[in-house]
Design a protein around this motif. Sequence first.
Motif, PDB file in Angstrom:
ATOM      1  N   ILE A   9       3.683  -0.904   5.039  1.00 35.80           N
ATOM      2  CA  ILE A   9       5.049  -0.042   5.737  1.00 35.80           C
ATOM      3  C   ILE A   9       4.604   1.255   5.704  1.00 35.80           C
ATOM      4  O   ILE A   9       4.636   2.069   6.616  1.00 35.80           O
ATOM      5  N   ALA A  10       4.322   1.542   4.555  1.00 30.31           N
ATOM      6  CA  ALA A  10       4.073   2.995   4.147  1.00 30.31           C
ATOM      7  C   ALA A  10       2.788   3.523   4.813  1.00 30.31           C
ATOM      8  O   ALA A  10       3.085   4.824   5.271  1.00 30.31           O
ATOM      9  N   LEU A  11       1.902   2.860   4.961  1.00 29.26           N
ATOM     10  CA  LEU A  11       0.541   3.305   5.717  1.00 29.26           C
ATOM     11  C   LEU A  11       1.026   3.472   7.245  1.00 29.26           C
ATOM     12  O   LEU A  11       0.594   4.377   7.794  1.00 29.26           O
ATOM     13  N   THR A  12       1.892   2.449   7.996  1.00 29.10           N
ATOM     14  CA  THR A  12       2.301   2.578   9.197  1.00 29.10           C
ATOM     15  C   THR A  12       3.122   3.844   9.388  1.00 29.10           C
ATOM     16  O   THR A  12       3.082   4.342  10.433  1.00 29.10           O
ATOM     17  N   ALA A  13       3.859   3.959   8.332  1.00 32.06           N
ATOM     18  CA  ALA A  13       4.891   5.177   8.499  1.00 32.06           C
ATOM     19  C   ALA A  13       4.089   6.638   8.468  1.00 32.06           C
ATOM     20  O   ALA A  13       4.511   7.640   8.770  1.00 32.06           O
ATOM     21  N   LEU A  14       2.688   6.592   7.928  1.00 33.84           N
ATOM     22  CA  LEU A  14       2.098   7.903   8.091  1.00 33.84           C
ATOM     23  C   LEU A  14       1.872   8.326   9.457  1.00 33.84           C
ATOM     24  O   LEU A  14       1.811   9.541   9.816  1.00 33.84           O
ATOM     25  N   ALA A  15       1.962   7.467  10.539  1.00 35.33           N
ATOM     26  CA  ALA A  15       1.556   7.652  11.810  1.00 35.33           C
ATOM     27  C   ALA A  15       2.709   8.678  12.433  1.00 35.33           C
ATOM     28  O   ALA A  15       2.766   9.849  12.807  1.00 35.33           O
ATOM     29  N   LEU A 226      -3.407   3.551  12.622  1.00 37.53           N
ATOM     30  CA  LEU A 226      -2.375   3.068  11.594  1.00 37.53           C
ATOM     31  C   LEU A 226      -1.328   2.419  12.278  1.00 37.53           C
ATOM     32  O   LEU A 226      -0.911   1.371  11.909  1.00 37.53           O
ATOM     33  N   TRP A 227      -0.760   2.957  13.305  1.00 33.74           N
ATOM     34  CA  TRP A 227       0.261   2.490  13.964  1.00 33.74           C
ATOM     35  C   TRP A 227       0.127   1.167  14.735  1.00 33.74           C
ATOM     36  O   TRP A 227       0.802   0.217  14.629  1.00 33.74           O
ATOM     37  N   PHE A 228      -0.898   1.014  15.277  1.00 34.67           N
ATOM     38  CA  PHE A 228      -1.235  -0.232  15.975  1.00 34.67           C
ATOM     39  C   PHE A 228      -1.783  -1.416  14.961  1.00 34.67           C
ATOM     40  O   PHE A 228      -1.650  -2.528  15.088  1.00 34.67           O
ATOM     41  N   ARG A 229      -2.426  -0.875  14.070  1.00 33.35           N
ATOM     42  CA  ARG A 229      -2.749  -1.848  12.703  1.00 33.35           C
ATOM     43  C   ARG A 229      -1.449  -2.486  12.409  1.00 33.35           C
ATOM     44  O   ARG A 229      -1.348  -3.695  11.954  1.00 33.35           O
ATOM     45  N   GLY A 230      -0.562  -1.346  12.140  1.00 33.88           N
ATOM     46  CA  GLY A 230       0.751  -1.960  11.366  1.00 33.88           C
ATOM     47  C   GLY A 230       1.787  -2.975  12.607  1.00 33.88           C
ATOM     48  O   GLY A 230       2.236  -3.852  12.232  1.00 33.88           O
ATOM     49  N   THR A 240       9.155   0.251  15.277  1.00 37.04           N
ATOM     50  CA  THR A 240       9.790   1.260  16.046  1.00 37.04           C
ATOM     51  C   THR A 240      10.702   1.954  15.058  1.00 37.04           C
ATOM     52  O   THR A 240      11.119   3.231  15.542  1.00 37.04           O
ATOM     53  N   PHE A 241      11.324   1.298  14.154  1.00 35.87           N
ATOM     54  CA  PHE A 241      12.372   1.819  13.263  1.00 35.87           C
ATOM     55  C   PHE A 241      11.633   3.032  12.384  1.00 35.87           C
ATOM     56  O   PHE A 241      12.363   3.666  11.681  1.00 35.87           O
ATOM     57  N   LEU A 242      10.369   3.025  12.353  1.00 38.63           N
ATOM     58  CA  LEU A 242       9.836   3.868  11.766  1.00 38.63           C
ATOM     59  C   LEU A 242       9.676   5.471  12.518  1.00 38.63           C
ATOM     60  O   LEU A 242       9.209   6.292  11.996  1.00 38.63           O
ATOM     61  N   GLY A 243       9.907   5.107  13.915  1.00 36.89           N
ATOM     62  CA  GLY A 243       9.808   6.257  14.845  1.00 36.89           C
ATOM     63  C   GLY A 243      10.610   7.520  14.457  1.00 36.89           C
ATOM     64  O   GLY A 243      10.277   8.604  14.464  1.00 36.89           O
ATOM     65  N   PRO A 244      11.792   7.416  13.750  1.00 33.23           N
ATOM     66  CA  PRO A 244      12.567   8.523  13.204  1.00 33.23           C
ATOM     67  C   PRO A 244      12.305   9.215  12.297  1.00 33.23           C
ATOM     68  O   PRO A 244      12.428  10.488  12.290  1.00 33.23           O
ATOM     69  N   LEU A 245      11.152   9.019  11.573  1.00 33.57           N
ATOM     70  CA  LEU A 245      10.385   9.644  10.724  1.00 33.57           C
ATOM     71  C   LEU A 245       9.683  10.966  11.505  1.00 33.57           C
ATOM     72  O   LEU A 245       9.586  11.951  10.662  1.00 33.57           O
ATOM     73  N   SER A 246       9.386  10.805  12.552  1.00 33.54           N
ATOM     74  CA  SER A 246       8.797  11.949  13.426  1.00 33.54           C
ATOM     75  C   SER A 246       9.671  13.305  13.292  1.00 33.54           C
ATOM     76  O   SER A 246       9.513  14.184  13.167  1.00 33.54           O
ATOM     77  N   PRO A 247      10.719  13.098  14.039  1.00 30.77           N
ATOM     78  CA  PRO A 247      11.796  14.230  13.971  1.00 30.77           C
ATOM     79  C   PRO A 247      12.117  14.675  12.503  1.00 30.77           C
ATOM     80  O   PRO A 247      12.252  15.812  12.413  1.00 30.77           O
TER      81      PRO A 247
END
Length: 316
Positions: A9-15, A226-230, A240-247
């Motif tokens: 999850i942490a690695l995917t969140a880096l995206a 990282l995103w597609f791997r996750g 998709t709930f990691l998406g709000p980390l972008s803004p």
Amino acid sequence: MAVNRPALIALTALAPVSWGTTYAVTTEFLPPDRPLFTGLMRALPAGLLLLALARVLPRGAWWWKAAVLGALNIGAFFPLLFLSAYRLPGGMAAVVGSVGPLFVVGLSALLLGQRPTTRSVLAGVVAASGVSLVVLKAAGALDPLGALAALAATASMSTGTVLTKRWGRPDGVGPLAVTGWQLTAGGLLIAPLALLAEGAPPALDGPAVGGYLYLALANTAVAYWLWFRGMGRLSATQVTFLGPLSPLSAAVVGWAALGETLTPVQVAGMTLAFGATVAGQLAPRGGTPTRPGTFSSPAKNGRKESMDLRSEPLRR
């Protein structure tokens, strides 16, 4: 081999954290008013690099599947996202984009047989509310075309996310190759649009070259891998709930690097959005992870059966 779920999850969140730096890099280093060219420079060089590293091309039905996913996740998403950002006031594009988890929850029910839970819907609403407090500023008339573009961008990425999960990957093909396929297909779709709408490429100085290199390598090639791997190991809703980390990342970068201030309301919004992101990572009770290329669907007599999408034809 067992997957360390928190690390995954942490690695995917880096995206999405990386994507949050896009605005600062674009405004500080890149030529102004060239959103399509910027999208092209993000996607196509990154895709060709990953293709060269993976040395695997699509086969059979994966030619059109890669084209569809590349269009949804990259080729349509990038131009629509930039169009909405240019036409909407004060962060409204990010607010519309933050409803992506709700889109994915609904599409997962239709295409993946995953029933929405009260927790996932509530977390999606809280995430959108938190992001709105962070990025929404007072202001001007709402542009209908910009709002439509923002909704279309969110729908495009959400559909691509769910289809990526539904189709999985071909046997023996890793996420590096599949990411390269999508970025290349998306970049090839953007190229003629950029030429027709913006003309010849602009002259680039040193900072612009460095900015484009960063966007193509770290912000796109590594981040999307990282995103597609996750996505292959987590549920579509979790990803998709990691998406709000972008803004949220964009707000932090603006505060730390660009001298922007964070108000107490924005800090409260960041706390809400981050809490919703964490809640979105909690596996549903009784849920079990599926391997890439499979999903669980309801079967008769109340049982569940696993369907391998690499051998089952896509239901039309």
